[in-house]
Every structure is written in C-alpha cells, then in structure tokens.
Design a protein around this motif. Sequence first.
Motif, PDB file in Angstrom:
ATOM      1  N   MET A 135      37.717  30.827  42.144  1.00 45.92           N
ATOM      2  CA  MET A 135      37.296  30.138  40.934  1.00 45.92           C
ATOM      3  C   MET A 135      37.262  31.038  39.699  1.00 45.92           C
ATOM      4  O   MET A 135      37.677  30.644  38.609  1.00 45.92           O
ATOM      5  N   HIS A 136      36.792  32.276  39.873  1.00 44.04           N
ATOM      6  CA  HIS A 136      36.683  33.127  38.687  1.00 44.04           C
ATOM      7  C   HIS A 136      38.057  33.549  38.184  1.00 44.04           C
ATOM      8  O   HIS A 136      38.201  33.952  37.042  1.00 44.04           O
ATOM      9  N   ASN A 137      39.085  33.450  39.049  1.00 44.83           N
ATOM     10  CA  ASN A 137      40.443  33.763  38.581  1.00 44.83           C
ATOM     11  C   ASN A 137      40.972  32.699  37.635  1.00 44.83           C
ATOM     12  O   ASN A 137      42.022  32.869  37.024  1.00 44.83           O
ATOM     13  N   ILE A 172      37.897  43.373  37.306  1.00 42.46           N
ATOM     14  CA  ILE A 172      36.857  42.525  37.918  1.00 42.46           C
ATOM     15  C   ILE A 172      37.142  42.306  39.409  1.00 42.46           C
ATOM     16  O   ILE A 172      36.240  42.406  40.247  1.00 42.46           O
ATOM     17  N   ASN A 173      38.402  42.034  39.740  1.00 41.82           N
ATOM     18  CA  ASN A 173      38.726  41.794  41.152  1.00 41.82           C
ATOM     19  C   ASN A 173      38.542  43.046  42.003  1.00 41.82           C
ATOM     20  O   ASN A 173      38.131  42.967  43.153  1.00 41.82           O
ATOM     21  N   ASN A 174      38.822  44.200  41.422  1.00 41.03           N
ATOM     22  CA  ASN A 174      38.636  45.430  42.194  1.00 41.03           C
ATOM     23  C   ASN A 174      37.168  45.800  42.356  1.00 41.03           C
ATOM     24  O   ASN A 174      36.807  46.471  43.318  1.00 41.03           O
ATOM     25  N   ASP A 199      30.078  39.447  37.303  1.00 42.83           N
ATOM     26  CA  ASP A 199      29.422  38.601  38.311  1.00 42.83           C
ATOM     27  C   ASP A 199      29.525  37.112  37.998  1.00 42.83           C
ATOM     28  O   ASP A 199      28.954  36.292  38.712  1.00 42.83           O
ATOM     29  N   VAL A 200      30.272  36.781  36.951  1.00 40.90           N
ATOM     30  CA  VAL A 200      30.392  35.374  36.549  1.00 40.90           C
ATOM     31  C   VAL A 200      30.997  34.528  37.671  1.00 40.90           C
ATOM     32  O   VAL A 200      30.609  33.390  37.896  1.00 40.90           O
ATOM     33  N   GLY A 201      31.940  35.123  38.392  1.00 47.22           N
ATOM     34  CA  GLY A 201      32.599  34.340  39.444  1.00 47.22           C
ATOM     35  C   GLY A 201      32.221  34.790  40.836  1.00 47.22           C
ATOM     36  O   GLY A 201      32.954  34.542  41.780  1.00 47.22           O
ATOM     37  N   ASP A 202      31.054  35.431  40.960  1.00 42.93           N
ATOM     38  CA  ASP A 202      30.702  35.947  42.281  1.00 42.93           C
ATOM     39  C   ASP A 202      30.708  34.833  43.316  1.00 42.93           C
ATOM     40  O   ASP A 202      30.192  33.749  43.097  1.00 42.93           O
TER      41      ASP A 202
END
Length: 205
Positions: free
Chosen positions: A72-74, A98-100, A60-63
């Motif tokens: 951004m989280h990428n 994370i993306n999935n 959830d860091v880049g939610d």
Amino acid sequence: MNEQVIVEKCKNFALEILQNDSSGHDFLHVTRVVKLAKHIYQNEQKGNLFLIEVAAWLHDVGDKKLHNDIEMHNEIIPDFLKELSVSESKIDQIMEIINNISFSKNTAIEKLNWETKIIQDADKLDAMGAIGIARTFAFGGKTGNLLYHPKIKPFTSSEIKTTINHFYEKLLLLKDKMHTNTAKGIAEKRHHIMENFLEDFFNEL
Ligand code: ADP
Ligand code: NI
C-alpha cells in the motif's frame, strides 16, 4: 515547491496518518526519528538532507502493521509526492530509502545508501534508552503480553512472549547494529540505561 515547504507537507501527512496509531509508530515516534536523523546528518555530513527529512517523515506511513498491506505505501507515498511536484527520480530515491528501512534484514549493508543508514540508526535509537523502555512496555501491554515470566530465562524463545524477554531478543542487540559513529555514541548511553533498568527490575523481584 521549495524543499522546505515539501518537508513541512510531509510532516503534516505523517501527522494525519499516524496520529491515532498505538502500535509504537505514532507521530511523536516519527518526530523523534526526524530529529535524531538530522542530528546524525549534521555530525556525519553524509547523504542528502532533503531526502533524509522526507524519507524520515514518511518512513512509517505505510508500515505493514498499520495497514496490513505491505504494497500500500508503494502507492500512497508516490501519489502524495507527485502532487507536491517532486520529480520522478527523487520519488524513486525516496521510495528506495523507505523500502530499505523496512526491509533492512534483506538488504546487504554494502548496498544501503547513507540516507537509509542514517534513518535506520535514528529508528533503532528510538527503540533504546528510556523512550525505548516506555515504547516496549506500551507495545507489550497493547499486545496483552506478560511483563515477565519467572520461568522464561533471557534469550530463550518461548511460547509465552514477555516484554522483558524482548530486551534480550532484540533491544540489547541494537547497539552493535548502528552504521554511524554518531549513533554508536548515543546507542552506548541508551544501552546502559536499559542494562541498569533490567538490573533494577530483577533486583525488585
Ligand atoms: P521497527 O518498525 O522500528 O523495526 P518494531 O515494529 O519492531 O520496530 O517495534 C516498534 C516498537 O515496538 C519498538 O519500541 C519495539 O521495541 C516494540 N516492540 C516490537 N515487538 C515487540 C515485542 N514483541 N514486545 C515488546 N515490544 C515490542
Ligand atoms: Ni519507525
């Protein structure tokens, strides 16, 4: 750096970024998801525990609800992992997981790996049961939604969003979306807690 130290650093990174969040993705949510994911892994013995722990701490860091920028989280997560000397191939695997998790609706179940499935199960379980009820009302309060509306019947979509209706739109459907048998068992109990709560709620009206 050994794997245990990397996992600990991911935990601290999640704490740093999420400690002030009030959208339902705070550090304690992530802590519960990690605990549930590890429990599911221990029972199922599927996937890789290191990847599960790292991806669960960072999921959830880049939610987008926190940053308003899905891309951004990428950047921030791979940059952070590179500094810990995690290999490129492991970083790719972690980002895919994370993306999935966040794009679960678009990815066919057959294409999901066990790490992703286990974290998705853990994330969904945390939206159910007593904790799920609490999170839902916290979210509804923050958004300014009504608790309920006498004219909105369960399952109907409406201009007026109520927190009670969120149970019928989403939360009561979660138990049938679990991937693992371990999560299905926990979901069954948490589903009953929500059903009992709703029964009591309507009885008090
Ligand atoms: P996730 O990121 O895990 O898919 P969401 O961002 O949809 O979950 O939800 C996070 C938390 O906020 C959950 O506990 C969920 O029930 C709650 N929530 C999300 N949307 C609503 C809503 N419209 N009304 C009430 N609670 C909501
Ligand atoms: Ni989450």
